[in-house]
Scaffold this motif. Structure first.
Motif, PDB file in Angstrom:
ATOM      1  N   PRO A 242     -29.161  49.183 109.682  1.00  0.00           N
ATOM      2  CA  PRO A 242     -29.142  48.015 110.567  1.00  0.00           C
ATOM      3  C   PRO A 242     -27.933  47.958 111.495  1.00  0.00           C
ATOM      4  CG  PRO A 242     -29.896  47.368 108.393  1.00  0.00           C
ATOM      5  CD  PRO A 242     -29.462  48.799 108.275  1.00  0.00           C
TER       6      PRO A 242
ATOM      7  N   ARG B 296     -27.197  47.621 117.146  1.00  0.00           N
ATOM      8  CA  ARG B 296     -26.341  47.190 118.254  1.00  0.00           C
ATOM      9  C   ARG B 296     -26.153  48.299 119.296  1.00  0.00           C
ATOM     10  NH1 ARG B 296     -22.151  44.611 116.048  1.00  0.00           N
ATOM     11  NH2 ARG B 296     -22.912  44.829 113.906  1.00  0.00           N
TER      12      ARG B 296
ATOM     13  N   VAL C  82     -34.655  43.734 114.840  1.00  0.00           N
ATOM     14  CA  VAL C  82     -33.391  43.041 114.643  1.00  0.00           C
ATOM     15  C   VAL C  82     -33.588  41.838 113.719  1.00  0.00           C
ATOM     16  CG1 VAL C  82     -31.472  41.850 115.761  1.00  0.00           C
ATOM     17  CG2 VAL C  82     -32.530  43.798 116.906  1.00  0.00           C
TER      18      VAL C  82
ATOM     19  N   TRP D 205     -31.939  43.101 110.408  1.00  0.00           N
ATOM     20  CA  TRP D 205     -30.565  42.612 110.483  1.00  0.00           C
ATOM     21  C   TRP D 205     -30.469  41.181 109.950  1.00  0.00           C
ATOM     22  CZ3 TRP D 205     -25.590  43.802 111.149  1.00  0.00           C
ATOM     23  CH2 TRP D 205     -24.696  42.779 111.504  1.00  0.00           C
TER      24      TRP D 205
ATOM     25  N   ARG E 187     -32.618  40.988 106.522  1.00  0.00           N
ATOM     26  CA  ARG E 187     -32.183  42.012 105.564  1.00  0.00           C
ATOM     27  C   ARG E 187     -33.321  42.495 104.659  1.00  0.00           C
ATOM     28  NH1 ARG E 187     -27.282  43.965 107.372  1.00  0.00           N
ATOM     29  NH2 ARG E 187     -26.064  42.211 108.179  1.00  0.00           N
TER      30      ARG E 187
ATOM     31  N   CYS F 288     -30.460  41.288 120.296  1.00  0.00           N
ATOM     32  CA  CYS F 288     -29.324  41.349 119.374  1.00  0.00           C
ATOM     33  C   CYS F 288     -28.555  40.033 119.367  1.00  0.00           C
ATOM     34  CB  CYS F 288     -28.393  42.496 119.761  1.00  0.00           C
ATOM     35  SG  CYS F 288     -29.046  44.146 119.386  1.00  0.00           S
TER      36      CYS F 288
ATOM     37  N   MET G 200     -26.024  39.320 116.505  1.00  0.00           N
ATOM     38  CA  MET G 200     -25.434  40.659 116.469  1.00  0.00           C
ATOM     39  C   MET G 200     -24.762  40.944 117.812  1.00  0.00           C
ATOM     40  SD  MET G 200     -27.289  44.375 116.025  1.00  0.00           S
ATOM     41  CE  MET G 200     -27.304  44.382 114.235  1.00  0.00           C
TER      42      MET G 200
END
Length: 251
Positions: free
Chosen positions: A141, A145, A182, A186, A189, A226, A231
């Motif tokens: 993950p 970015r 994402v 991210w 999870r 993001c 992120m």
């Protein structure tokens, strides 16, 4: 486990047979195949109807106006009955006949939410010529970015994940799959597993690389995705993926 495969189509007569046949020959037979057509005017529907008897009750299709490919994918996911859901585009096909069997075996582990693997690209007029091999092996993950994500056509996820965390965001022109990655990998999870296997054969010439405008647009949309989920990135960081892609091309 039952696996739902979603294929979106629009005037896909040139490539759709390869897609459908690659699903038909899968050794894992417990499938729920949805073809979501956007109102094709060529022979796409005739091709679907030709193959329907070979699938029996495992193939379903609709043909109606939609608001783009991600809207069409969402229609398919909402209708899916499988425990696991994956996307197979209408100009792609499974690389081998045991892809879904491999997915099913991996997902018997109840601690896994999703799996992903590798894909490769071929020249649209020369199917024996491999242009690029996209391995998802290095993904984590953190790399989102920098513009990296698992190969989306190799991504299979439990249907319950979509029910809990939502479908594709339709306010993106090109990068809704990136937004999804994402969000799931991210922000939420998900517990995932990489499978070292070539799942899908893709023809080159997709929307994200069609022209300079689309390349600029996808980078902008990747940055937006993001930041949407907290992120940090920027356009320079996102462009790092192009350096890595150099090593994926087959000369």
């Amino acid at each position: 486990m039952k696996i739902s495969i979603i294929t979106t189509t629009y005037n896909s007569e040139r490539t759709l047979r390869d897609t459908i046949e690659s699903v038909l020959v899968q050794t894992h037979k417990d499938i729920d195949y949805w073809i979501i057509d956007g109102g094709s005017t060529d022979s796409t529907l005739s091709i679907i109807e030709e193959y329907a008897p070979e699938f029996g009750e495992r193939l379903h299709y609709i043909s109606e106006h939609d608001h783009g490919i991600y809207d069409a994918m969402n229609k398919g996911i909402k209708r899916a009955k499988g425990d696991i859901v994956g996307i197979l585009n209408s100009d792609d096909y499974f690389t081998s006949d045991d892809v879904l069997e491999t997915v099913n075996k991996a997902m018997t582990d109840s601690s896994i939410d999703a799996v992903y693997a590798d894909i490769h690209f071929i020249h649209p007029d020369h199917p024996d010529k491999v242009v690029r091999y996209y391995s998802s092996a290095m993904f984590s993950p953190f790399w989102l970015r920098f513009g990296f994500m698992p190969a989306h056509p190799s991504f299979y996820v439990r249907r319950s994940v979509y029910e809990r965390h939502g479908l594709f965001a339709t306010d993106y022109q090109i990068a809704a799959d990136y937004d999804l990655m994402v969000r799931l990998l991210w922000k939420e999870r998900l517990r995932t597993k990489y499978i070292k296997k070539d799942f899908v054969t893709m023809r080159t010439g997709g929307m994200s690389t069609k022209n300079l405008r689309n390349r600029i647009l996808i980078n902008s949309e990747d940055v937006r995705a993001c930041r949407k989920y907290g992120m940090y990135t920027n356009r320079i960081m996102i462009c790092f993926k192009y350096l890595y892609k150099i090593f994926e091309f087959k000369l």
